[in-house]
Design an enzyme around this catalytic site. Structure first.
Site, short mmCIF file in Angstrom:
data_model
loop_
_atom_site.label_atom_id
_atom_site.label_comp_id
_atom_site.label_asym_id
_atom_site.label_seq_id
_atom_site.Cartn_x
_atom_site.Cartn_y
_atom_site.Cartn_z
N ASP A 45 41.30 67.60 7.28
CA ASP A 45 40.93 68.48 6.17
C ASP A 45 42.08 69.22 5.48
O ASP A 45 42.96 69.73 6.16
CB ASP A 45 39.99 69.59 6.66
CG ASP A 45 38.88 69.05 7.55
OD1 ASP A 45 38.09 69.87 8.03
OD2 ASP A 45 38.81 67.83 7.76
N1 DQQ Z 1 37.16 69.14 10.52
C1 DQQ Z 1 35.77 69.24 10.17
C2 DQQ Z 1 35.52 70.72 10.09
C3 DQQ Z 1 36.31 71.23 11.26
C4 DQQ Z 1 37.56 70.40 11.15
C5 DQQ Z 1 35.49 68.52 8.88
C6 DQQ Z 1 38.22 70.11 12.44
O1 DQQ Z 1 34.18 71.06 10.19
O2 DQQ Z 1 36.56 72.59 11.14
O3 DQQ Z 1 36.20 67.34 8.75
O4 DQQ Z 1 39.38 69.35 12.20
#
Ligand code: DQQ
Length: 544
Positions: A45
């Protein structure tokens, strides 16, 4: 015609890897030349993008120990002056260190406090009991435009999961916070409770002590979708201009006639970005959406391909809203370990509301054009693309190119009939053979990352249909733009209404053996009224 396949990618990488015994970027066929990616390892992300002291910041979910999702995720951090060329900073602003984030520093956002222009990070900690809690961090030296060091607040965790309302293992990803017209700070956190996906709203007077909104803490609830990850909540102008607006509600009461709000959620079970457009009544903490999230192909989506966990920010410098999105790998984990990296960020996109007030428009930010190689450009004007023909666009580096094309269509009356109530366009699109099947008007479009003999290619195509309410096109468009970069193809159709991001791992169509074609499989001629294509220069990535 075999679309570039992912499953055979491994043979290629393995042969390279073993043969050269050192995988340096140049020989890595799939490493991109102008998309954001760290030097090595796993990235997912985008977190807390912002513009601060004339520097663009991008934080991102990062595993410093390898090319797969890690047990101790940290925040990576890179800075730029133009969102294209980047300085990867050696430190990690957030890494597991305390009971409240010992199993990982998960996603979150930055908020710049207008009163003192100081940025804060709100992020999710995966704590010692494997519950998800919200934490606060602030820069050690706010005068440092690169914000190299961050301090975690002694009161962390500042928010823990409200028992009974949400699951403690599914309560994460705080948004950028905003100050309401009542002077109280507000933040949304993504959550799940059984099948219910939730956006939970909190209030705070001092940005440290937070409590559930007394007006409406269940800001938005969607039945049947499961976890709402990475919520994003932002205003957009309804006048159709590309200008952005920021989350400042000092005078929100009277601005619902000039702005709408977007609530975007990352639909975990579908790994897609769904969004709502509606009116936000700040002092009642009410969001009245004008569309629904149903989990069907009727939903409004930011992208119909690989694009997830997106995050936007208001760019004060250019008064625009810019959207980042994670583009994951579609090859195997083994491939990622061998190539030593995994995960890209899509090209940052400017995002605004269409003048009809119903859907978002997205287009690559203008800075991307600075990487166009003007000595390596091709133009085609007013070319009749005869039915059943293919035309090569030569004279550019087809493995890393930026292409804009405008198609002019013949009379539409002869178009095939399609009742979108009977046929799900998504299913039609996903039929691999569809591009080569001959319709009346179309399929026509582009074949990107194609091998000379066309045995390998990725088609971006359009077909015109007559439907109960007039004509519609399957990603029909009059203006398209595609960004090709070695293992990623991003298509922006209909001036930015439809976006499709693909990951491909060509075996033949690599480097100078990659080609670009325009094709028309339809029974009717179409016209390329204008096509411009540029080879793209490499963006600069330095480690500091
Ligand atoms: N990636 C998810 C999120 C979390 C993060 C979404 C963990 O919900 O916080 O891709 O890497």
């Amino acid at each position: 015609m075999e679309p570039n396949s992912s499953e055979d990618a491994s043979s290629n990488i393995i042969s390279n890897g073993i043969k050269n015994n050192k995988m340096v970027h140049e020989t890595d066929l799939y490493r991109t030349s102008y998309h954001f990616q760290p030097q090595q390892n796993w990235m997912n992300d985008p977190n807390g993008p912002m513009y601060y002291k004339e520097v663009y910041h991008l934080f991102y979910q990062y595993n410093p120990d390898g090319a797969s999702f890690g047990k101790k995720m940290v925040w990576g951090h890179s800075v730029s002056y133009d969102l294209m060329n980047w300085i990867h900073l050696n430190h990690h602003p957030l890494q597991p260190s305390h009971h409240y984030d010992i199993h990982g520093c998960f996603s979150g956002s930055t908020t710049i406090i207008p009163s003192n222009n100081q940025p804060f990070i709100l992020y999710t900690g995966f704590d010692e009991t494997k519950h998800q809690v919200q934490n606060l961090a602030m820069p050690k030296n706010p005068q440092d435009p690169f914000l190299r060091e961050w301090i975690k607040h002694p009161q962390n965790p500042i928010i823990t999961a409200p028992i009974g309302l949400v699951e403690q293992e599914n309560f994460r990803d705080p948004t950028t916070a905003w100050k309401g017209s009542d002077g109280k700070w507000r933040v949304i956190i993504g959550a799940r409770n059984g099948d219910l996906g939730k956006a939970i709203l909190y209030h705070s007077d001092d940005f440290v002590n937070w409590k559930l909104s007394p007006n409406n803490h269940q800001f938005y609830v969607i039945d049947g979708i499961g976890m709402c990850e990475c919520p994003d909540f932002f205003p957009v102008l309804i006048d159709g201009t590309k200008h952005g607006v920021d989350l400042d509600y000092s005078s929100v009461q009277d601005s619902n006639d000039v702005i709408r709000h977007v609530l975007k959620i990352s639909y975990q079970n579908k790994q897609q970005e769904h969004y709502l457009v509606g009116k936000y009544v700040c002092d009642e903490d009410k969001f009245v959406a004008e569309n629904k999230i149903t989990g069907t192909s009727l939903d409004l989506k930011l992208d119909h391909g690989e694009f997830y966990a997106s995050k936007s920010f208001f760019d004060y410098a250019k008064k625009r809203r810019v959207l980042w999105g994670w583009v994951k790998e579609l090859d195997t984990e083994q491939d990622d370990i061998l190539k030593g990296w995994a995960g890209l960020q899509g090209i940052p996109r400017q995002v605004w509301l269409h003048e009809n007030g119903k859907w978002l428009m997205q287009w690559p930010i203008e800075e991307l054009e600075t990487l166009r190689d003007s000595d390596n450009q091709v133009s085609i004007l007013g070319h009749k693309l005869v039915a059943g023909s293919t035309l090569q666009v030569s004279g550019i580096t087809a493995s890393q190119a930026d292409v804009e094309v405008v198609f002019e269509l013949p009379e539409l009356e002869s178009a095939e009939w399609l009742d979108s109530k009977e046929v799900d366009p998504q299913i039609v699109c996903s039929d691999k053979e569809y591009a080569s099947r001959s319709g009346i008007i179309g399929p026509f479009g582009l074949l990107a990352l194609a091998s000379k003999d066309l045995t390998e290619q990725t088609a971006i195509f359009f077909t015109i249909f007559r439907t109960p309410n007039g004509f519609s096109c399957l990603m029909c468009t009059d203006l398209t733009r595609i960004n090709i970069d070695r293992s990623i193809i991003e298509s922006f159709g209909e001036k930015g209404r439809v976006c499709i991001t693909n990951r491909v791992y060509p075996l033949l169509a690599t480097e100078k053996d990659a080609h670009l074609y325009v094709f028309n499989s339809g029974k009717q001629n179409v016209c390329i009224s204008k096509l411009n294509a540029w080879s793209m220069k490499r963006a600069k990535f330095v480690q500091q």
